[in-house]
Scaffold this motif. Structure first.
Motif, PDB file in Angstrom:
ATOM      1  N   ARG A  80      25.585  34.979  40.770  1.00 35.82           N
ATOM      2  CA  ARG A  80      26.922  34.515  40.447  1.00 35.82           C
ATOM      3  C   ARG A  80      27.949  35.370  41.209  1.00 35.82           C
ATOM      4  O   ARG A  80      27.624  36.451  41.692  1.00 35.82           O
ATOM      5  N   LEU A  81      29.155  34.863  41.287  1.00 34.34           N
ATOM      6  CA  LEU A  81      30.237  35.621  41.906  1.00 34.34           C
ATOM      7  C   LEU A  81      30.595  36.817  41.030  1.00 34.34           C
ATOM      8  O   LEU A  81      30.374  36.804  39.812  1.00 34.34           O
ATOM      9  N   ASP A  82      31.155  37.844  41.648  1.00 34.12           N
ATOM     10  CA  ASP A  82      31.681  38.970  40.882  1.00 34.12           C
ATOM     11  C   ASP A  82      32.972  38.557  40.178  1.00 34.12           C
ATOM     12  O   ASP A  82      33.682  37.654  40.635  1.00 34.12           O
ATOM     13  N   TYR A  83      33.275  39.252  39.110  1.00 38.34           N
ATOM     14  CA  TYR A  83      34.510  38.971  38.370  1.00 38.34           C
ATOM     15  C   TYR A  83      35.718  38.913  39.305  1.00 38.34           C
ATOM     16  O   TYR A  83      36.547  37.988  39.213  1.00 38.34           O
ATOM     17  N   ASP A  84      35.818  39.884  40.198  1.00 35.44           N
ATOM     18  CA  ASP A  84      37.019  39.969  41.044  1.00 35.44           C
ATOM     19  C   ASP A  84      37.080  38.868  42.099  1.00 35.44           C
ATOM     20  O   ASP A  84      38.138  38.650  42.696  1.00 35.44           O
ATOM     21  N   GLU A  85      35.982  38.175  42.334  1.00 34.65           N
ATOM     22  CA  GLU A  85      36.014  37.026  43.234  1.00 34.65           C
ATOM     23  C   GLU A  85      36.493  35.770  42.518  1.00 34.65           C
ATOM     24  O   GLU A  85      36.896  34.799  43.151  1.00 34.65           O
ATOM     25  N   ILE A  86      36.408  35.779  41.195  1.00 37.74           N
ATOM     26  CA  ILE A  86      36.803  34.622  40.397  1.00 37.74           C
ATOM     27  C   ILE A  86      38.241  34.760  39.910  1.00 37.74           C
ATOM     28  O   ILE A  86      39.007  33.800  39.968  1.00 37.74           O
ATOM     29  N   ALA A  87      38.592  35.945  39.420  1.00 35.73           N
ATOM     30  CA  ALA A  87      39.821  36.101  38.644  1.00 35.73           C
ATOM     31  C   ALA A  87      40.750  37.148  39.230  1.00 35.73           C
ATOM     32  O   ALA A  87      40.304  38.170  39.767  1.00 35.73           O
ATOM     33  N   THR A  88      42.038  36.857  39.113  1.00 38.07           N
ATOM     34  CA  THR A  88      43.112  37.774  39.480  1.00 38.07           C
ATOM     35  C   THR A  88      44.045  37.868  38.287  1.00 38.07           C
ATOM     36  O   THR A  88      44.288  36.863  37.618  1.00 38.07           O
ATOM     37  N   THR A  89      44.570  39.055  38.013  1.00 40.47           N
ATOM     38  CA  THR A  89      45.571  39.201  36.954  1.00 40.47           C
ATOM     39  C   THR A  89      46.903  39.554  37.581  1.00 40.47           C
ATOM     40  O   THR A  89      46.980  40.453  38.415  1.00 40.47           O
ATOM     41  N   LEU A  90      47.920  38.775  37.203  1.00 39.94           N
ATOM     42  CA  LEU A  90      49.272  39.021  37.739  1.00 39.94           C
ATOM     43  C   LEU A  90      50.197  39.421  36.596  1.00 39.94           C
ATOM     44  O   LEU A  90      50.042  38.944  35.480  1.00 39.94           O
TER      45      LEU A  90
END
Lengths: 202, 202
Positions: free
Chosen positions: B192-202
């Motif tokens: 699976r993709l890493d968390y940081d490849e899926i999600a960004t927090t702004l």
């Protein structure tokens, strides 16, 4: 809290209530911060759910800061504005229209990239279907780690894409407010269809 | 089996493993019948998940009998043929393109039917998105009641629609094989993709 499964390999009644039966779409939010660790845990659970050819097109922006919320504001429909601005976190659930470029890594045992490359309609359909599946896994995963959610389609997707995804291959799909829900702000629960209206066995 | 939640209102580790982390897409099936009651329970759980305006477009055909399986056979892609014919049950996950006709009952506090009537593009998009969300709720609900699943997009939708939905407003979306999985037939788990490849927090 100790819970008991009704049989090996099944969720117990309390767990089914938490994820499916008692969970509600929330409109008001308690003044209680959402730990970053719970968002990470929910994403890391949701990403394990199945997608076609392991395509994994889900992309997320967690809108948390007042500045980022202001970027979201003009895209929100009137009925979703106040509750979304008030939510501790709003997830923009999006999908990557270039997901197939990662398939050599995500689906290494076949040339799955070739199934999609150059077929824009299949890419869009696959990204939308599987990005939606992953968005649903995320809603249930957020509930599973103890958070409340409020999903919405009422927003201007083109505006959100311009404000958050310019220069990228991501497209917005739907929004999910995340926090600890204020039960006093819940609407009465809407009815569901009967089993026999949904399903037929042949 | 007794399980313990890590905190009030959260699923415990065993429950998260069952629904998200250890559950796999199965390719082989044990010779063990699937109780009708579990399918009903899973549908009645899945239908509680949120949809836009409570639109609830999910429609299902549980293909169980040899005769119904033969109707499905010509629509299956080569790679999905054998495992699908062998599965105790195959769910055709579909959506109703006339879902808005039920909104006076499902969303009684506003004239939600008027939001959709005459707007074929919005109807299709809403049915596809929310029917996919409900299909994902169903996959996780089937796991939650102790069943194994194998979801697939590899089939001819026009053929399935002609064979199962002629004269109706339902359209096929994806298929889910259902049963008790044969772990010896599992493929190695794809990354699976890493968390940081899926999600960004702004």
């Amino acid at each position: 809290m100790t819970t008991q499964t009704s049989a090996p390999g099944q969720l117990d009644e309390a767990a089914l209530d938490l994820v499916f039966r008692n969970a509600r779409t929330h409109n008001g939010w308690l003044d209680k911060p959402v730990p970053e660790a719970l968002l990470r845990q929910a994403v890391d659970l949701a990403k394990m759910g199945p997608t076609s050819a392991n395509a994994s097109p889900l992309r997320l922006v967690f809108v948390r800061s007042p500045e980022a919320k202001e970027r979201l504001r003009p895209a929100l429909s009137a009925g979703n504005l106040e509750k979304t601005m008030a939510a501790p976190v709003t997830a923009i659930v999006a999908y990557d229209t270039q997901f197939h470029e990662l398939l050599p890594r995500l689906f290494p045992h076949a040339d799955a990239r070739a199934w999609f490359a150059g077929n824009a309609a299949l890419i869009e359909e696959t990204a939308f279907r599987n990005g939606s599946l992953q968005g649903a896994y995320l809603i249930l995963a957020l509930r599973a780690v103890g958070l409340d959610t409020g999903a919405m389609s009422g927003f201007d997707k083109a505006q959100v894409d311009a404000a958050f995804f310019a220069g990228t291959s991501a497209k917005s799909n739907f929004l999910v407010n995340i926090g600890y829900g204020d039960e006093s702000k819940l609407f009465a629960r809407s009815p569901r269809l009967d089993y026999d209206e949904i399903a037929t066995t042949l």
